[in-house]
Design a protein around this motif. Structure first.
Motif, mmCIF file in Angstrom:
data_model
loop_
_atom_site.group_PDB
_atom_site.id
_atom_site.type_symbol
_atom_site.label_atom_id
_atom_site.label_comp_id
_atom_site.label_asym_id
_atom_site.label_seq_id
_atom_site.Cartn_x
_atom_site.Cartn_y
_atom_site.Cartn_z
ATOM 1 N N ALA A 20 -102.084 21.832 -5.068
ATOM 2 C CA ALA A 20 -101.091 21.469 -4.055
ATOM 3 C C ALA A 20 -100.366 20.172 -4.409
ATOM 4 O O ALA A 20 -100.886 19.318 -5.119
ATOM 5 C CB ALA A 20 -101.775 21.317 -2.711
ATOM 6 N N ASP A 21 -99.179 20.064 -3.903
ATOM 7 C CA ASP A 21 -98.373 18.849 -4.053
ATOM 8 C C ASP A 21 -97.677 18.564 -2.727
ATOM 9 O O ASP A 21 -96.464 18.761 -2.580
ATOM 10 C CB ASP A 21 -97.345 19.051 -5.172
ATOM 11 N N PRO A 22 -98.436 18.101 -1.701
ATOM 12 C CA PRO A 22 -97.832 17.946 -0.376
ATOM 13 C C PRO A 22 -96.752 16.868 -0.314
ATOM 14 O O PRO A 22 -95.849 16.951 0.520
ATOM 15 C CB PRO A 22 -99.016 17.588 0.514
ATOM 16 N N LEU A 23 -96.789 15.882 -1.185
ATOM 17 C CA LEU A 23 -95.753 14.844 -1.175
ATOM 18 C C LEU A 23 -94.582 15.180 -2.082
ATOM 19 O O LEU A 23 -93.646 14.405 -2.208
ATOM 20 C CB LEU A 23 -96.365 13.504 -1.611
ATOM 21 N N ARG A 24 -94.653 16.343 -2.718
ATOM 22 C CA ARG A 24 -93.616 16.812 -3.635
ATOM 23 C C ARG A 24 -93.316 15.771 -4.721
ATOM 24 O O ARG A 24 -92.158 15.433 -4.972
ATOM 25 C CB ARG A 24 -92.359 17.186 -2.876
ATOM 26 N N LEU A 25 -94.376 15.272 -5.341
ATOM 27 C CA LEU A 25 -94.219 14.286 -6.396
ATOM 28 C C LEU A 25 -93.847 14.935 -7.727
ATOM 29 O O LEU A 25 -93.181 14.314 -8.542
ATOM 30 C CB LEU A 25 -95.518 13.491 -6.555
ATOM 31 N N ARG A 26 -94.304 16.168 -7.941
ATOM 32 C CA ARG A 26 -93.944 16.866 -9.167
ATOM 33 C C ARG A 26 -92.556 17.464 -9.026
ATOM 34 O O ARG A 26 -92.162 17.930 -7.974
ATOM 35 C CB ARG A 26 -94.958 17.979 -9.453
ATOM 36 N N ARG A 27 -91.839 17.454 -10.093
ATOM 37 C CA ARG A 27 -90.494 18.001 -10.085
ATOM 38 C C ARG A 27 -90.558 19.528 -10.135
ATOM 39 O O ARG A 27 -91.303 20.086 -10.926
ATOM 40 C CB ARG A 27 -89.759 17.475 -11.307
ATOM 41 N N PRO A 28 -89.802 20.213 -9.304
ATOM 42 C CA PRO A 28 -89.835 21.681 -9.348
ATOM 43 C C PRO A 28 -89.226 22.214 -10.638
ATOM 44 O O PRO A 28 -88.346 21.587 -11.231
ATOM 45 C CB PRO A 28 -89.011 22.109 -8.136
ATOM 46 N N ALA A 29 -89.695 23.372 -11.065
ATOM 47 C CA ALA A 29 -89.198 23.967 -12.305
ATOM 48 C C ALA A 29 -87.719 24.329 -12.174
ATOM 49 O O ALA A 29 -86.918 24.074 -13.068
ATOM 50 C CB ALA A 29 -90.024 25.192 -12.658
ATOM 51 N N LYS A 30 -87.367 24.963 -11.076
ATOM 52 C CA LYS A 30 -85.969 25.316 -10.837
ATOM 53 C C LYS A 30 -85.521 24.637 -9.556
ATOM 54 O O LYS A 30 -86.261 24.536 -8.604
ATOM 55 C CB LYS A 30 -85.819 26.824 -10.692
ATOM 56 N N SER A 31 -84.295 24.201 -9.554
ATOM 57 C CA SER A 31 -83.786 23.506 -8.389
ATOM 58 C C SER A 31 -82.337 23.911 -8.151
ATOM 59 O O SER A 31 -81.630 24.309 -9.071
ATOM 60 C CB SER A 31 -83.876 22.002 -8.614
ATOM 61 N N ASN A 32 -81.909 23.790 -6.925
ATOM 62 C CA ASN A 32 -80.522 24.076 -6.586
ATOM 63 C C ASN A 32 -79.649 22.832 -6.683
ATOM 64 O O ASN A 32 -78.464 22.888 -6.390
ATOM 65 C CB ASN A 32 -80.437 24.641 -5.165
ATOM 66 N N TRP A 33 -80.238 21.725 -7.077
ATOM 67 C CA TRP A 33 -79.494 20.481 -7.138
ATOM 68 C C TRP A 33 -78.531 20.490 -8.311
ATOM 69 O O TRP A 33 -78.878 20.861 -9.430
ATOM 70 C CB TRP A 33 -80.461 19.317 -7.280
ATOM 71 N N THR A 34 -77.302 20.083 -8.054
ATOM 72 C CA THR A 34 -76.310 19.922 -9.120
ATOM 73 C C THR A 34 -75.719 18.526 -8.988
ATOM 74 O O THR A 34 -75.501 18.033 -7.881
ATOM 75 C CB THR A 34 -75.182 20.970 -9.008
ATOM 76 N N PRO A 35 -75.469 17.886 -10.092
ATOM 77 C CA PRO A 35 -74.907 16.530 -10.008
ATOM 78 C C PRO A 35 -73.488 16.565 -9.430
ATOM 79 O O PRO A 35 -72.723 17.503 -9.669
ATOM 80 C CB PRO A 35 -74.910 16.051 -11.450
#
Length: 69
Positions: A39-54
């Motif tokens: 588990a990563d409840p604080l979301r410290l690890r970066r997700p493999a895929k993300s919807n974020w775009t610069p």
């Protein structure tokens, strides 16, 4: 007979505490260790895929930034 009832009640309380403690550590202990690793409840690890775009803006310059009123 009364002494036997008191002894059996005390022994039953002791035995229930011992068994429940053993059950707690035997069942919840491994589950908690596995959950802690996965588990990563604080979301410290970066997700493999993300919807974020610069955010890119072609007219982003100091001159346009100073015109913001």
């Amino acid at each position: 007979m009364k002494a036997l009832l008191e002894f059996s009640e005390r022994f039953g309380n002791l035995l229930s505490r011992i068994l429940l403690t053993a059950l707690y550590y035997a069942v919840l202990g491994p589950f908690a260790l596995a959950y802690q690793r996965v588990a990563d409840p604080l979301r410290l690890r970066r997700p493999a895929k993300s919807n974020w775009t610069p955010w890119e803006r072609p007219d982003a310059s100091l001159k346009t930034a100073r015109k913001q009123d």
